[in-house]
Design an enzyme around this catalytic site. Structure first.
Site, PDB file in Angstrom:
ATOM      1  N   GLY A  70     -21.086 -29.827  14.528  1.00 32.24           N
ATOM      2  CA  GLY A  70     -21.732 -28.628  14.013  1.00 32.24           C
ATOM      3  C   GLY A  70     -20.970 -27.362  14.379  1.00 32.24           C
ATOM      4  N   SER A 119     -10.349 -29.839  12.687  1.00 29.62           N
ATOM      5  CA  SER A 119      -9.594 -29.514  11.475  1.00 29.62           C
ATOM      6  C   SER A 119      -8.124 -29.190  11.752  1.00 29.62           C
ATOM      7  CB  SER A 119     -10.290 -28.338  10.787  1.00 29.62           C
ATOM      8  OG  SER A 119      -9.524 -27.850   9.738  1.00 29.62           O
ATOM      9  N   ASP A 136     -14.763 -25.162   3.866  1.00 29.41           N
ATOM     10  CA  ASP A 136     -16.188 -24.894   4.123  1.00 29.41           C
ATOM     11  C   ASP A 136     -16.525 -25.306   5.557  1.00 29.41           C
ATOM     12  OD1 ASP A 136     -18.758 -24.065   3.502  1.00 29.41           O
ATOM     13  OD2 ASP A 136     -19.339 -25.982   2.602  1.00 29.41           O
ATOM     14  N   HIS A 139     -17.031 -20.693  10.230  1.00 27.04           N
ATOM     15  CA  HIS A 139     -17.014 -19.413   9.506  1.00 27.04           C
ATOM     16  C   HIS A 139     -16.607 -18.233  10.376  1.00 27.04           C
ATOM     17  CE1 HIS A 139     -18.213 -21.588   6.184  1.00 27.04           C
ATOM     18  NE2 HIS A 139     -19.282 -20.940   5.772  1.00 27.04           N
ATOM     19  N   HIS A 164     -15.739 -21.617   0.123  1.00 25.60           N
ATOM     20  CA  HIS A 164     -17.181 -21.396  -0.006  1.00 25.60           C
ATOM     21  C   HIS A 164     -17.620 -20.219   0.857  1.00 25.60           C
ATOM     22  CE1 HIS A 164     -21.563 -22.943   0.057  1.00 25.60           C
ATOM     23  NE2 HIS A 164     -21.280 -22.480  -1.157  1.00 25.60           N
ATOM     24  N   ASP A 165     -18.785 -19.656   0.524  1.00 28.71           N
ATOM     25  CA  ASP A 165     -19.419 -18.581   1.298  1.00 28.71           C
ATOM     26  C   ASP A 165     -18.613 -17.290   1.302  1.00 28.71           C
ATOM     27  OD1 ASP A 165     -21.669 -20.258   2.151  1.00 28.71           O
ATOM     28  OD2 ASP A 165     -20.173 -21.313   3.335  1.00 28.71           O
TER      29      ASP A 165
END
Ligand code: SAH
Ligand code: MG
Length: 209
Positions: A70, A119, A136, A139, A164-165
């Site tokens: 998360g 990542s 994604d 952030h 995204h976002d």
């Protein structure tokens, strides 16, 4: 997109509204003409269904990258925490079981591959050119920037970069994905081909990054 897959995506836990999901699927169909797809930010597999559907249709594969611990906002006490995703043994967030369940229910086991880890660590050792990268993941400015810097070089010419976002209005959401989008366009290497809500889709047209 197949009805069963649309329903599976709708039922999956996550952060990908159906309109953006379908736009992502379309982008995936385009990217998959040029090579396999890769997303950063599997979470519980919602976006992976849209991209996995595209990969399956084009007889290629989606690599779905996540450490499954998360992001900051998913931790206990934070805004987007979901107690269903806590591992009872460790008391920590673990989204891998939900991800697996989503992909199996959708029947996409042969088209979606979980790549479990950080990542940046994976990107630095990655050797396979990609038809599409979908960012994604984390952030924060640091996370979003390194996802771009680490993964964009792996996209083949004419391949797709999606983010995204991307919020135009800072009151609506954090600006890190938007900064990355602006940078990609400014680089002259990517040109925007479509957008849907907070999703931006670009094509690689140049070689310098
Ligand atoms: N695409 C998902 C939502 C992703 S949420 C959907 O459709 O619902 C962002 C995800 O990025 C989280 O699951 C988090 O674990 C992951 N993430 C954040 N930082 C990461 C990192 N450095 N490496 C790998 N995954 C990361
Ligand atoms: Mg998102």
């Amino acid at each position: 997109m197949d009805d069963h897959l649309i329903r599976s995506a709708r039922d999956a836990i996550g952060f990908m509204p159906a309109d953006e999901g379908l736009a992502l699927y379309e982008a995936g169909l385009e990217g998959a003409l040029h090579g396999p797809l890769l997303e950063i930010g599997s979470y519980c597999g919602k976006s992976a269904i849209y991209l996995g559907a595209a990969a399956e249709e084009r007889m290629t594969i989606l690599f779905s990258v996540d450490h499954h611990q998360g992001s900051e906002e998913h931790q206990p006490g934070e805004k987007y925490h979901d107690p269903r995703l806590l591992d009872p043994k460790t008391g920590k967030v673990d989204t891998l079981p939900a991800f697996k369940e989503t992909i199996v229910k959708a029947g996409l086991e042969n088209s979606v591959v979980a790549v479990v880890g950080d990542s940046s660590s994976i990107a630095k050792r990655w050797e396979r050119p990609l038809g599409m990268v979908f960012i994604d993941g984390g952030h924060s400015e640091k996370a979003a920037t390194s996802d771009y810097e680490d993964w964009a070089p792996h996209i083949v010419e004419k391949g797709i970069l999606a983010i995204h976002d991307v919020f135009e209005d800072p009151n609506e959401g954090g600006q890190a994905p938007r900064q990355v989008f602006d940078r990609a366009v400014r680089s002259g290497t990517f040109e925007e081909i479509s957008r849907c809500a907070t999703l931006r889709v670009m094509r690689r047209t140049g070689t310098s990054l």
